[in-house]
Design a protein around this motif. Structure first.
Motif, mmCIF file in Angstrom:
data_model
loop_
_atom_site.group_PDB
_atom_site.id
_atom_site.type_symbol
_atom_site.label_atom_id
_atom_site.label_comp_id
_atom_site.label_asym_id
_atom_site.label_seq_id
_atom_site.Cartn_x
_atom_site.Cartn_y
_atom_site.Cartn_z
ATOM 1 N N THR A 90 11.099 -4.053 1.656
ATOM 2 C CA THR A 90 10.253 -4.304 0.495
ATOM 3 C C THR A 90 8.870 -3.702 0.710
ATOM 4 O OG1 THR A 90 11.424 -6.342 -0.098
ATOM 5 C CG2 THR A 90 9.164 -6.100 -0.912
ATOM 6 N N ILE A 91 8.309 -3.945 1.884
ATOM 7 C CA ILE A 91 6.982 -3.400 2.215
ATOM 8 C C ILE A 91 7.020 -1.871 2.246
ATOM 9 C CG2 ILE A 91 5.191 -3.298 3.982
ATOM 10 C CD1 ILE A 91 6.063 -6.140 4.810
ATOM 11 N N ILE A 92 8.053 -1.312 2.857
ATOM 12 C CA ILE A 92 8.162 0.140 2.965
ATOM 13 C C ILE A 92 8.304 0.787 1.590
ATOM 14 C CG2 ILE A 92 9.634 2.019 3.795
ATOM 15 C CD1 ILE A 92 10.234 0.302 6.257
ATOM 16 N N TYR A 93 9.102 0.186 0.725
ATOM 17 C CA TYR A 93 9.270 0.743 -0.619
ATOM 18 C C TYR A 93 7.962 0.704 -1.399
ATOM 19 C CZ TYR A 93 14.364 0.879 -0.074
ATOM 20 O OH TYR A 93 15.634 1.173 0.339
ATOM 21 N N PHE A 94 7.179 -0.338 -1.209
ATOM 22 C CA PHE A 94 5.910 -0.433 -1.921
ATOM 23 C C PHE A 94 4.884 0.564 -1.391
ATOM 24 C CE2 PHE A 94 7.248 -4.354 -3.974
ATOM 25 C CZ PHE A 94 6.518 -4.333 -5.153
ATOM 26 N N ILE B 114 14.835 -7.600 7.645
ATOM 27 C CA ILE B 114 15.037 -6.229 7.171
ATOM 28 C C ILE B 114 14.727 -6.127 5.680
ATOM 29 C CG2 ILE B 114 16.798 -4.471 6.725
ATOM 30 C CD1 ILE B 114 18.100 -5.240 9.359
ATOM 31 N N PHE B 115 15.153 -7.117 4.898
ATOM 32 C CA PHE B 115 14.892 -7.073 3.459
ATOM 33 C C PHE B 115 13.390 -7.112 3.192
ATOM 34 C CE2 PHE B 115 14.765 -8.259 -0.939
ATOM 35 C CZ PHE B 115 15.949 -7.770 -1.493
ATOM 36 N N ALA B 116 12.672 -7.986 3.888
ATOM 37 C CA ALA B 116 11.221 -8.067 3.705
ATOM 38 C C ALA B 116 10.542 -6.777 4.161
ATOM 39 C CB ALA B 116 10.662 -9.262 4.477
ATOM 40 N N ASN C 25 0.033 -7.585 8.927
ATOM 41 C CA ASN C 25 -0.125 -6.423 9.807
ATOM 42 C C ASN C 25 0.769 -5.272 9.355
ATOM 43 O OD1 ASN C 25 -1.945 -7.839 11.385
ATOM 44 N ND2 ASN C 25 -0.401 -8.522 12.845
ATOM 45 N N GLN C 26 1.999 -5.610 8.951
ATOM 46 C CA GLN C 26 2.928 -4.575 8.509
ATOM 47 C C GLN C 26 2.465 -3.944 7.199
ATOM 48 O OE1 GLN C 26 5.691 -3.598 10.369
ATOM 49 N NE2 GLN C 26 5.686 -1.908 8.908
ATOM 50 N N VAL C 27 1.981 -4.763 6.265
ATOM 51 C CA VAL C 27 1.492 -4.248 4.987
ATOM 52 C C VAL C 27 0.268 -3.363 5.204
ATOM 53 C CG1 VAL C 27 0.436 -4.891 2.777
ATOM 54 C CG2 VAL C 27 2.424 -6.140 3.615
ATOM 55 N N GLU C 28 -0.644 -3.805 6.065
ATOM 56 C CA GLU C 28 -1.862 -3.040 6.332
ATOM 57 C C GLU C 28 -1.535 -1.680 6.937
ATOM 58 O OE1 GLU C 28 -5.581 -1.719 6.462
ATOM 59 O OE2 GLU C 28 -4.972 -3.601 5.500
ATOM 60 N N SER C 29 -0.595 -1.640 7.860
ATOM 61 C CA SER C 29 -0.253 -0.378 8.513
ATOM 62 C C SER C 29 0.578 0.535 7.623
ATOM 63 C CB SER C 29 0.520 -0.654 9.808
ATOM 64 O OG SER C 29 1.745 -1.315 9.539
ATOM 65 N N ALA D 204 6.601 -10.460 0.114
ATOM 66 C CA ALA D 204 7.463 -10.246 1.283
ATOM 67 C C ALA D 204 7.688 -11.540 2.053
ATOM 68 C CB ALA D 204 6.847 -9.186 2.197
ATOM 69 N N ALA D 205 6.644 -12.373 2.158
ATOM 70 C CA ALA D 205 6.785 -13.652 2.854
ATOM 71 C C ALA D 205 7.748 -14.571 2.120
ATOM 72 C CB ALA D 205 5.414 -14.319 2.993
ATOM 73 N N ALA D 206 7.628 -14.624 0.790
ATOM 74 C CA ALA D 206 8.522 -15.475 -0.004
ATOM 75 C C ALA D 206 9.969 -14.999 0.099
ATOM 76 C CB ALA D 206 8.067 -15.492 -1.459
ATOM 77 N N LEU D 207 10.173 -13.680 0.034
ATOM 78 C CA LEU D 207 11.529 -13.143 0.144
ATOM 79 C C LEU D 207 12.118 -13.419 1.521
ATOM 80 C CD1 LEU D 207 11.100 -9.708 -1.683
ATOM 81 C CD2 LEU D 207 12.496 -11.642 -2.440
#
Length: 246
Positions: free
Chosen positions: A231-235, A226-228, A76-80, A94-97
């Protein structure tokens, strides 16, 4: 007076950030960090194997429900943020991290009685957090160039005007530092607190140590999240602009 002096000396002699170091062919290896990283990785692998063996649609296990919840939230976070189609690999990354950092942080609840600890939380060693941050940032740049081309991806450094280039460049260079040092600082502070709590008398030591361990687990969860999320936000920078897409 003497008692106060002794306590003062003990406080001064509190040492944190020490590692069990082996020298191999002239290279210093922090064995405790490596051991903690391997254990966290092994737990992730066993987690995946257990999930695969107990996979069920009708009667999902607790492990499956936990994994599906984490995956669903990340999707959901990646999609948005950038759209799954733009970079679908960001979800498993992101899930693995998240899972790795979470389990690595929770290693702090396992005392070994050795100083320094045989298996402290690996993120309390800045070497690991730098490696994780570089993994994310380098992968982000490679993906951005592949998706948009060199000129298209790095064109954002000159927006909204060429005069903003120095500021945008500094911000870009600071990303791996802020991403790594944020995680390191929060986990390392927990190691410092444990060292200070160890100065309590033995008959009351269990109470503050138990309370802090529970709080430390919460901090470990928040930092993994926060790290995950970052990661999504940077991508999100790899997503083509609307004008480019048209």
């Amino acid at each position: 007076m003497n008692g106060a002096g002794i306590a003062h000396v003990e406080a001064i002699n509190v040492e944190v950030g020490q590692h069990i170091v082996w020298h191999v062919f002239g290279v210093a290896l922090n064995v405790d960090t490596i051991l903690g990283t391997l254990v966290a990785g092994l737990v992730i692998v066993l987690f995946g194997v257990l999930l695969r063996l107990r996979l069920s649609v009708r009667k999902p296990s607790g492990v499956q429900l936990f994994f599906e919840t984490v995956t669903s939230q990340i999707e959901n976070q990646v999609e948005s943020t950038l759209g799954i189609r733009t970079a679908p690999f960001v979800v498993p990354l992101a899930a693995a991290l998240f899972l790795f950092i979470l389990i690595a942080n929770w290693l702090a609840i396992i005392p070994t009685g050795h100083h320094p600890e045989y298996m402290p939380p690996p993120a309390s060693d800045v070497n690991l957090t730098y490696a994780l941050a570089l993994l994310v940032i380098v992968w982000m740049h490679i993906t951005g160039v592949r998706r948009q081309g060199f000129k298209g991806y790095y064109g954002h450094l000159f927006k909204p005007s060429v005069a903003m280039f120095p500021i945008n460049l500094v911000e870009e260079l600071a990303k791996p530092l802020t991403l790594s040092l944020r995680l390191f600082g929060n986990i390392f502070s927990g190691v410092i607190m444990v060292s200070l709590i160890a100065l309590f008398p033995a008959y009351i030591l269990w109470a503050p140590e138990l309370i802090w361990k529970l709080f430390d687990m919460f901090i470990g969860l928040i930092q993994a999240f926060i790290f995950a999320l970052l990661t999504i936000i940077y991508f999100s920078s790899v997503r083509p602009d609307q004008e480019s897409a048209h």
